[in-house]
Design a protein around this motif. Structure first.
Motif, short mmCIF file in Angstrom:
data_model
loop_
_atom_site.label_atom_id
_atom_site.label_comp_id
_atom_site.label_asym_id
_atom_site.label_seq_id
_atom_site.Cartn_x
_atom_site.Cartn_y
_atom_site.Cartn_z
N ALA A 174 0.78 -1.22 -0.06
CA ALA A 174 -0.09 -0.04 -0.06
C ALA A 174 0.84 1.33 -0.12
N ALA A 175 2.10 1.13 0.91
CA ALA A 175 2.82 2.33 0.83
C ALA A 175 3.34 2.67 -0.71
N ARG A 176 4.00 1.40 -1.35
CA ARG A 176 4.54 1.84 -2.65
C ARG A 176 3.56 2.27 -3.58
N LEU A 177 2.27 1.67 -3.27
CA LEU A 177 1.23 2.13 -4.23
C LEU A 177 1.01 3.59 -4.00
N LEU A 178 1.05 4.19 -2.81
CA LEU A 178 0.90 5.45 -2.59
C LEU A 178 1.72 6.28 -3.25
N GLY A 179 3.23 5.69 -2.96
CA GLY A 179 4.41 6.59 -3.62
C GLY A 179 4.34 6.58 -5.10
N ASN A 180 3.70 5.66 -5.54
CA ASN A 180 3.77 5.44 -7.44
C ASN A 180 2.59 6.27 -7.87
N VAL A 181 1.50 6.53 -7.17
CA VAL A 181 0.35 7.25 -7.25
C VAL A 181 0.56 8.71 -7.06
N LEU A 182 1.53 9.13 -6.22
CA LEU A 182 1.65 10.50 -5.86
C LEU A 182 2.46 11.15 -6.87
N LEU A 215 -4.29 7.02 8.43
CA LEU A 215 -5.84 7.11 7.95
C LEU A 215 -6.41 5.77 8.63
N GLU A 216 -5.50 4.65 8.63
CA GLU A 216 -6.03 3.34 9.14
C GLU A 216 -6.90 3.31 10.35
N ALA A 217 -6.04 4.21 11.46
CA ALA A 217 -6.63 4.25 12.52
C ALA A 217 -8.03 4.95 12.75
N GLU A 218 -8.10 5.92 11.72
CA GLU A 218 -9.39 6.72 11.60
C GLU A 218 -10.42 5.78 11.03
N SER A 219 -9.95 5.03 10.18
CA SER A 219 -11.05 4.15 9.40
C SER A 219 -10.48 2.92 8.97
N PRO A 220 -10.54 1.91 9.87
CA PRO A 220 -10.04 0.75 9.59
C PRO A 220 -10.50 -0.03 8.23
N GLY A 221 -9.25 -0.72 7.71
CA GLY A 221 -9.45 -1.19 6.16
C GLY A 221 -8.95 -0.24 5.19
N THR A 222 -8.58 0.93 5.47
CA THR A 222 -8.25 1.62 4.31
C THR A 222 -7.31 1.01 3.45
N LYS A 223 -6.09 0.57 4.24
CA LYS A 223 -4.98 -0.08 3.52
C LYS A 223 -5.34 -0.97 2.43
N HIS A 224 -6.15 -1.77 3.03
CA HIS A 224 -6.80 -3.14 2.41
C HIS A 224 -7.77 -2.51 1.25
N ARG A 225 -8.54 -1.46 1.44
CA ARG A 225 -9.41 -1.28 0.20
C ARG A 225 -8.77 -0.45 -0.84
N PHE A 226 -7.67 0.36 -0.49
CA PHE A 226 -6.75 1.24 -1.33
C PHE A 226 -6.07 0.20 -2.31
N TYR A 227 -5.31 -0.90 -1.52
CA TYR A 227 -4.23 -1.77 -2.52
C TYR A 227 -5.22 -2.93 -3.19
N TRP A 228 -6.50 -3.50 -2.73
CA TRP A 228 -6.91 -4.37 -3.38
C TRP A 228 -7.97 -3.69 -4.36
N GLY A 229 -8.47 -2.56 -4.27
CA GLY A 229 -8.99 -1.89 -5.13
C GLY A 229 -8.22 -1.54 -6.37
N PHE A 230 -6.95 -1.43 -6.16
CA PHE A 230 -5.95 -1.14 -7.34
C PHE A 230 -5.92 -2.50 -8.00
N LEU A 231 -5.79 -3.46 -7.24
CA LEU A 231 -5.51 -4.84 -7.73
C LEU A 231 -6.81 -5.13 -8.76
N ASP A 232 -7.95 -4.90 -8.25
CA ASP A 232 -9.08 -5.22 -8.89
C ASP A 232 -9.19 -4.31 -10.32
N LYS A 233 -8.84 -3.22 -10.47
CA LYS A 233 -8.76 -2.18 -11.57
C LYS A 233 -7.98 -2.79 -12.59
N GLN A 234 -6.65 -3.22 -11.95
CA GLN A 234 -5.48 -3.78 -12.68
C GLN A 234 -5.95 -4.88 -13.71
#
Ligand code: AMP
Ligand code: FES
Ligand code: ZN
Length: 313
Positions: free
Chosen positions: A167-175, A245-264
């Motif tokens: 998820a961290a790598r994806l964030l860096g690549n997207v930014l 972000l995860e502490a505020e909204s559990p599942g954020t990392k999971h949704r971010f990376y899995w959402g990306f895999l789904d689109k890919q």
């Protein structure tokens, strides 16, 4: 706090799944998730020979242990980077684990020492080629992981990257809109061309916290300390942001990376030329020095080695 699956006391709360597990139920959960990852991403089968890259940290040692316990044919590779103190301590953890856990299962460890073929450790090399230590290290590790897996005819090369890493790598690549890197960010990369080993990340469904708890529960003796060169690295900042972000909204990392895999997956299904194998075949050719696949005439590893050997004034 009680385990949600049995009457025992829980050792870990998993807010993203709204659950909590005791030690044995956590172990079962992690094993199931790894098996799901292997199946969902067509990583390998019980007949395949796997080479696990082990650093001495929790993720890669736990991955090796899980694969052996699940009955896979998994050997390991440790790359000694020559970072004084840190490399000695991580190597010791890997060697002890090999002796205590892996060898009794019939598995073996290969050690590759950077200084043996480069003439210097990673810090000195980075100074010589005037590049940050972490990127020098990344280039060398990627190169050696692939070369050693390929030359020793392993069917697949596995690393311990977890959900937090991806998820961290994806964030860096997207930014930075690194489109080329985004295409290559998948838990399974095929052996697309001659000289390229298949690469997999069976822990992409597990968070860092879950893996740390797994390692403690299963008494895996790992090196807790991080690489001293990684301090201040961008990846740590991205991980920190995602944790907040995860502490505020559990599942954020999971949704971010899995959402990306789904689109890919959808994009690849819509175009037969968008998958990794086609992209690699269109862009890669053998390096003119070492023959490993590269997009340039000479691969980045060979260019780096040549620069390191050029005397400076
Ligand atoms: P890192 O880049 O340190 O987050 O590590 C990611 C993965 O690369 C680890 O889980 C290991 O599978 C692998 N790895 C990192 N460093 C080494 C090393 N020195 N030797 C072998 N494998 C490594
Ligand atoms: Fe590569 Fe630290 S692990 S520089
Ligand atoms: Zn080369």
């Amino acid at each position: 706090m009680r385990c949600r699956k049995c009457p025992q006391r829980a050792v870990l709360r998993l807010p993203r799944h709204n659950t909590a597990f005791c030690g044995p139920c956590l172990t079962e959960f992690v094993n199931t998730q790894v098996q799901k990852a292997i199946k969902a991403q067509a990583m390998f089968s019980p007949d395949d020979r796997i080479l696990v890259a082990v650093s001495g940290g929790k993720d890669s040692l736990a991955l090796w242990e899980i694969l052996l316990k699940l009955g896979y044919r998994a050997d390991a590779l440790y790359v000694d980077l020559g970072i004084s103190g840190y490399s000695d301590r991580s190597r010791e953890k890997v060697e002890r684990f090999t002796h205590d856990v892996a060898e009794p299962c019939g598995a073996k460890l290969t050690i590759h020492t950077i200084a043996d073929d480069a003439g210097a450790g990673i810090k000195e090399l980075a100074t010589l080629v005037k590049r940050p230590t972490c990127s020098t290290c990344g280039t060398i590790k990627r190169y050696q992981f692939n070369r050693i897996a390929w030359e020793n005819k392993y069917d697949v090369m596995a690393t311990g990257h977890n959900l937090d890493d991806e998820a961290a790598r994806l964030l860096g690549n997207v930014l930075q809109w690194q489109e080329e890197y985004l295409q290559k960010q998948s838990p399974t990369l095929p052996a697309s061309v001659e000289g390229f080993a298949k690469k997999v990340k069976p822990l992409y469904r597990m968070t860092e916290r879950e893996m740390a708890a797994y390692a403690v529960v299963n008494r895996i003796d790992y090196l807790v300390e991080e690489c001293p060169m990684a301090k201040g690295a961008k990846m740590l900042v991205y991980k920190d942001v995602l944790n907040r972000l995860e502490a505020e909204s559990p599942g954020t990392k999971h949704r971010f990376y899995w959402g990306f895999l789904d689109k890919q997956k959808k994009a690849a299904a819509a175009s037969s030329t968008l998958d990794m194998a086609h992209l690699d075949q269109a862009t890669l050719q053998p390096c003119d020095t070492c023959k490993q696949p590269t997009t340039a005439g000479t691969c980045s590893f060979c260019r780096m080695m040549a620069r390191a050997k050029t005397p400076t004034h």
